[in-house]
Design a protein around this motif. Structure first.
Motif, PDB file in Angstrom:
ATOM      1  N   SER A  16       0.830  -1.202   0.000  1.00 14.55           N
ATOM      2  CA  SER A  16       0.000   0.000   0.000  1.00 14.55           C
ATOM      3  C   SER A  16       0.865   1.253   0.000  1.00 14.55           C
ATOM      4  O   SER A  16       2.059   1.205   0.300  1.00 14.55           O
ATOM      5  N   GLN A  17       0.244   2.354  -0.303  1.00 17.04           N
ATOM      6  CA  GLN A  17       0.918   3.645  -0.212  1.00 17.04           C
ATOM      7  C   GLN A  17       1.308   3.927   1.240  1.00 17.04           C
ATOM      8  O   GLN A  17       2.307   4.577   1.508  1.00 17.04           O
ATOM      9  N   ALA A  18       0.524   3.394   2.176  1.00 21.81           N
ATOM     10  CA  ALA A  18       0.825   3.607   3.598  1.00 21.81           C
ATOM     11  C   ALA A  18       2.189   3.021   3.960  1.00 21.81           C
ATOM     12  O   ALA A  18       2.934   3.619   4.742  1.00 21.81           O
ATOM     13  N   TRP A  19       2.538   1.852   3.386  1.00 21.40           N
ATOM     14  CA  TRP A  19       3.857   1.262   3.672  1.00 21.40           C
ATOM     15  C   TRP A  19       4.951   2.203   3.180  1.00 21.40           C
ATOM     16  O   TRP A  19       5.920   2.471   3.883  1.00 21.40           O
ATOM     17  N   ILE A  20       4.782   2.712   1.989  1.00 25.80           N
ATOM     18  CA  ILE A  20       5.765   3.629   1.415  1.00 25.80           C
ATOM     19  C   ILE A  20       5.894   4.880   2.276  1.00 25.80           C
ATOM     20  O   ILE A  20       6.998   5.327   2.574  1.00 25.80           O
ATOM     21  N   ASN A  21       4.768   5.448   2.688  1.00 26.97           N
ATOM     22  CA  ASN A  21       4.795   6.662   3.509  1.00 26.97           C
ATOM     23  C   ASN A  21       5.510   6.420   4.839  1.00 26.97           C
ATOM     24  O   ASN A  21       6.300   7.253   5.295  1.00 26.97           O
ATOM     25  N   ASN A  22       5.223   5.295   5.468  1.00 25.86           N
ATOM     26  CA  ASN A  22       5.879   4.978   6.737  1.00 25.86           C
ATOM     27  C   ASN A  22       7.364   4.721   6.540  1.00 25.86           C
ATOM     28  O   ASN A  22       8.183   5.139   7.358  1.00 25.86           O
ATOM     29  N   TYR A  23       7.716   4.052   5.458  1.00 24.78           N
ATOM     30  CA  TYR A  23       9.128   3.816   5.164  1.00 24.78           C
ATOM     31  C   TYR A  23       9.856   5.143   4.974  1.00 24.78           C
ATOM     32  O   TYR A  23      10.942   5.355   5.510  1.00 24.78           O
ATOM     33  N   GLN A  24       9.236   6.056   4.235  1.00 25.52           N
ATOM     34  CA  GLN A  24       9.841   7.377   4.036  1.00 25.52           C
ATOM     35  C   GLN A  24      10.003   8.102   5.370  1.00 25.52           C
ATOM     36  O   GLN A  24      11.004   8.781   5.600  1.00 25.52           O
ATOM     37  N   ALA A  25       9.029   7.954   6.256  1.00 26.61           N
ATOM     38  CA  ALA A  25       9.128   8.577   7.582  1.00 26.61           C
ATOM     39  C   ALA A  25      10.286   7.967   8.370  1.00 26.61           C
ATOM     40  O   ALA A  25      11.004   8.681   9.078  1.00 26.61           O
ATOM     41  N   LEU A  26      10.489   6.662   8.229  1.00 28.82           N
ATOM     42  CA  LEU A  26      11.609   6.023   8.914  1.00 28.82           C
ATOM     43  C   LEU A  26      12.940   6.514   8.333  1.00 28.82           C
ATOM     44  O   LEU A  26      13.892   6.759   9.078  1.00 28.82           O
ATOM     45  N   VAL A  27      13.003   6.698   7.028  1.00 27.69           N
ATOM     46  CA  VAL A  27      14.209   7.242   6.397  1.00 27.69           C
ATOM     47  C   VAL A  27      14.504   8.624   6.971  1.00 27.69           C
ATOM     48  O   VAL A  27      15.649   8.929   7.323  1.00 27.69           O
TER      49      VAL A  27
END
Length: 105
Positions: free
Chosen positions: A29-40
């Motif tokens: 999902s886009q949510a996984w990508i958004n959370n990954y970006q937040a972790l970055v």
């Protein structure tokens, strides 16, 4: 080649950490990508992937707590239900998926 530059992680604008090429088909999902970006962003800002309990991303791009998302990824890893590409991406950020978090601020 798909005819355009698809970069959901906005890797082109990131300086560090350097990430491996991403197979976009692994994302649920886009949510996984958004959370990954937040972790970055967290790693870039704080120098580590240990997200304290209650930590929220200040961009407003994710819902809920980043710490909770990280712990969820660890649970998926324990159950062997986290795709290998996602495991590699998270580990490249320094996230120890086998360790339960005891970090708090």
């Amino acid at each position: 080649d798909i005819g355009f530059n698809f970069d959901p992680l906005n890797r082109a604008s990131m300086e560090e950490p350097t990430l491996a090429p991403v197979d976009e088909s692994i994302f649920q999902s886009q949510a996984w990508i958004n959370n990954y970006q937040a972790l970055v962003r967290h790693v870039k800002d704080h120098g580590h992937a240990d997200v304290p309990s209650g930590y929220k991303d200040t961009t407003g791009n994710i819902e809920g707590c980043l710490h909770t998302w990280v712990e969820t990824q660890k649970r998926f890893f324990e159950k062997n239900s986290l795709p290998p590409q996602q495991v590699a991406m998270l580990e490249e950020l320094g996230l120890d998926l086998s360790k339960k978090s005891d970090y708090s601020e």
